[in-house]
Design an enzyme around this catalytic site. Structure first.
Site, mmCIF file in Angstrom:
data_model
loop_
_atom_site.group_PDB
_atom_site.id
_atom_site.type_symbol
_atom_site.label_atom_id
_atom_site.label_comp_id
_atom_site.label_asym_id
_atom_site.label_seq_id
_atom_site.Cartn_x
_atom_site.Cartn_y
_atom_site.Cartn_z
ATOM 1 N N GLY A 194 -0.906 2.477 6.306
ATOM 2 C CA GLY A 194 -1.160 1.756 7.560
ATOM 3 C C GLY A 194 -0.540 0.375 7.653
ATOM 4 O O GLY A 194 -0.912 -0.425 8.513
ATOM 5 N N LYS A 195 0.433 0.083 6.818
ATOM 6 C CA LYS A 195 1.043 -1.256 6.801
ATOM 7 C C LYS A 195 1.725 -1.596 8.128
ATOM 8 O O LYS A 195 1.499 -2.671 8.691
ATOM 9 C CB LYS A 195 2.059 -1.356 5.643
ATOM 10 N N GLY A 223 0.840 -1.201 0.000
ATOM 11 C CA GLY A 223 0.000 0.000 0.000
ATOM 12 C C GLY A 223 0.870 1.244 0.000
ATOM 13 O O GLY A 223 2.078 1.178 0.252
ATOM 14 N N LEU A 224 0.240 2.363 -0.261
ATOM 15 C CA LEU A 224 0.947 3.647 -0.307
ATOM 16 C C LEU A 224 1.666 3.941 1.015
ATOM 17 O O LEU A 224 1.244 3.455 2.066
ATOM 18 C CB LEU A 224 -0.054 4.775 -0.569
ATOM 19 N N SER A 228 5.956 -1.825 -1.773
ATOM 20 C CA SER A 228 5.968 -2.720 -2.945
ATOM 21 C C SER A 228 5.033 -2.230 -4.051
ATOM 22 O O SER A 228 4.022 -2.879 -4.332
ATOM 23 C CB SER A 228 5.672 -4.170 -2.549
ATOM 24 N N GLY A 248 2.162 5.513 4.350
ATOM 25 C CA GLY A 248 1.165 6.099 5.239
ATOM 26 C C GLY A 248 -0.191 5.416 5.195
ATOM 27 O O GLY A 248 -1.122 5.824 5.887
HETATM 28 N N1 LIG Z 1 -7.449 1.908 9.890
HETATM 29 C C1 LIG Z 1 -6.176 2.253 9.996
HETATM 30 N N2 LIG Z 1 -5.222 1.347 9.786
HETATM 31 C C2 LIG Z 1 -3.927 1.670 9.898
HETATM 32 N N3 LIG Z 1 -3.469 2.900 10.176
HETATM 33 C C3 LIG Z 1 -4.379 3.868 10.404
HETATM 34 C C4 LIG Z 1 -5.758 3.592 10.304
HETATM 35 N N4 LIG Z 1 -6.419 4.721 10.567
HETATM 36 C C5 LIG Z 1 -5.496 5.649 10.787
HETATM 37 N N5 LIG Z 1 -4.252 5.165 10.727
HETATM 38 C C6 LIG Z 1 -3.030 5.936 10.945
HETATM 39 O O1 LIG Z 1 -2.325 6.041 9.714
HETATM 40 C C7 LIG Z 1 -0.922 6.038 9.937
HETATM 41 C C8 LIG Z 1 -0.323 4.918 9.133
HETATM 42 O O2 LIG Z 1 1.069 4.911 9.298
HETATM 43 P P1 LIG Z 1 1.961 3.629 9.052
HETATM 44 O O3 LIG Z 1 3.330 4.001 9.503
HETATM 45 O O4 LIG Z 1 1.319 2.423 9.661
HETATM 46 O O5 LIG Z 1 1.896 3.514 7.453
HETATM 47 P P2 LIG Z 1 2.811 2.644 6.506
HETATM 48 O O6 LIG Z 1 1.903 2.097 5.474
HETATM 49 O O7 LIG Z 1 3.615 1.670 7.298
HETATM 50 O O8 LIG Z 1 3.747 3.737 5.851
HETATM 51 P P3 LIG Z 1 5.230 3.553 5.233
HETATM 52 O O9 LIG Z 1 5.075 2.879 3.915
HETATM 53 O O10 LIG Z 1 5.714 4.958 5.080
HETATM 54 O O11 LIG Z 1 6.046 2.770 6.210
HETATM 55 C C9 LIG Z 1 -0.712 5.870 11.421
HETATM 56 O O12 LIG Z 1 -0.500 7.137 11.994
HETATM 57 C C10 LIG Z 1 -2.042 5.274 11.890
HETATM 58 O O13 LIG Z 1 -2.350 5.582 13.217
HETATM 59 MG MG LIG Z 2 5.686 1.400 7.556
#
Ligand SMILES: Nc1ncnc2c1ncn2[C@@H]1O[C@H](COP(=O)(O)OP(=O)(O)OP(=O)(O)O)[C@@H](O)[C@H]1O
Ligand SMILES: [Mg+2]
Length: 184
Positions: free
Chosen positions: A20-21, A15-16, A89, A18
């Protein structure tokens, strides 16, 4: 430790930035550990440091990095470990490669609009990319190829993280990767 019905498997979160991964990976990990499963999480930022310290974010570099990740995840999973992979990815070709080298592969599309990801911007990377301080940022200068046929899709905009994680675990049960009682 508890054995899983089909042995180890890989939960590949894409996923993009941010979307939520990482948030979901840690929730799923906690839930599976509570069920006494063998679990290992491979998360983008952390793994890059030791597995691909010399790769950047060009398509070629990302591909090389993720091919290594796929092989590591494959080795762990075929030895009974449940592996959670959390990587942007962005390319279909890379995910297809991972699927081809991993016997038990479950793709999870962590769905969230670019607008919301940019608002969340948990690492400030979108801001940096817009200011021209970094290049190759997925969603800004670089594409994200939406998965057309992920086994699981979770919407992190409309649904809370805990609910997303439970949805993933129950879908894993439906797919026969987890016994009925696991994670419940
Ligand atoms: N339903 C949800 N699931 C996951 N994250 C959520 C949700 N709602 C809000 N958020 C918020 O969105 C943000 C997601 O950040 P996270 O670091 O998990 O993204 P990521 O996909 O790992 O980004 P990156 O690719 O930059 O590592 C967090 O601040 C989280 O609290
Ligand atoms: Mg991450």
């Amino acid at each position: 430790l508890v054995e899983t019905p089909k042995g180890g498997f890989v939960i590949w979160l894409t996923g993009l930035p941010g979307s939520g991964k990482t948030t979901l990976a840690s929730l799923i990990e906690a839930q599976l550990r509570a069920s006494e499963l063998k679990v290992e999480t491979l998360d983008g930022d952390e793994v890059r440091k030791w597995l691909s310290p010399n790769e950047g974010f060009s398509m070629e570099d990302r591909e090389r990095h993720l091919k290594r990740v796929a092989h590591v995840a494959g080795l762990l999973s075929r030895n009974g470990v449940v592996v959670i992979c959390a990587f942007v990815s962005p390319y279909m070709s890379t995910r297809k490669y991972a699927r081809s080298v991993i016997a038990n592969f479950v793709e999870v599309y962590v769905k969230c609009s670019l607008e919301t990801c940019q608002e969340r911007d948990p690492k400030g990377l979108y801001k940096k990319a817009r200011a021209g301080l970094i290049t190759n940022m997925t969603g800004v200068q670089d594409v994200y190829e939406t998965p057309p046929s992920a086994e699981i899709v979770v919407d992190t905009e409309a649904v809370l993280p805990e609910k997303n994680a439970s949805e993933i675990v129950s879908k894993l049960q439906d797919l026969g990767y987890l016994a009925g009682s696991a994670g419940v």
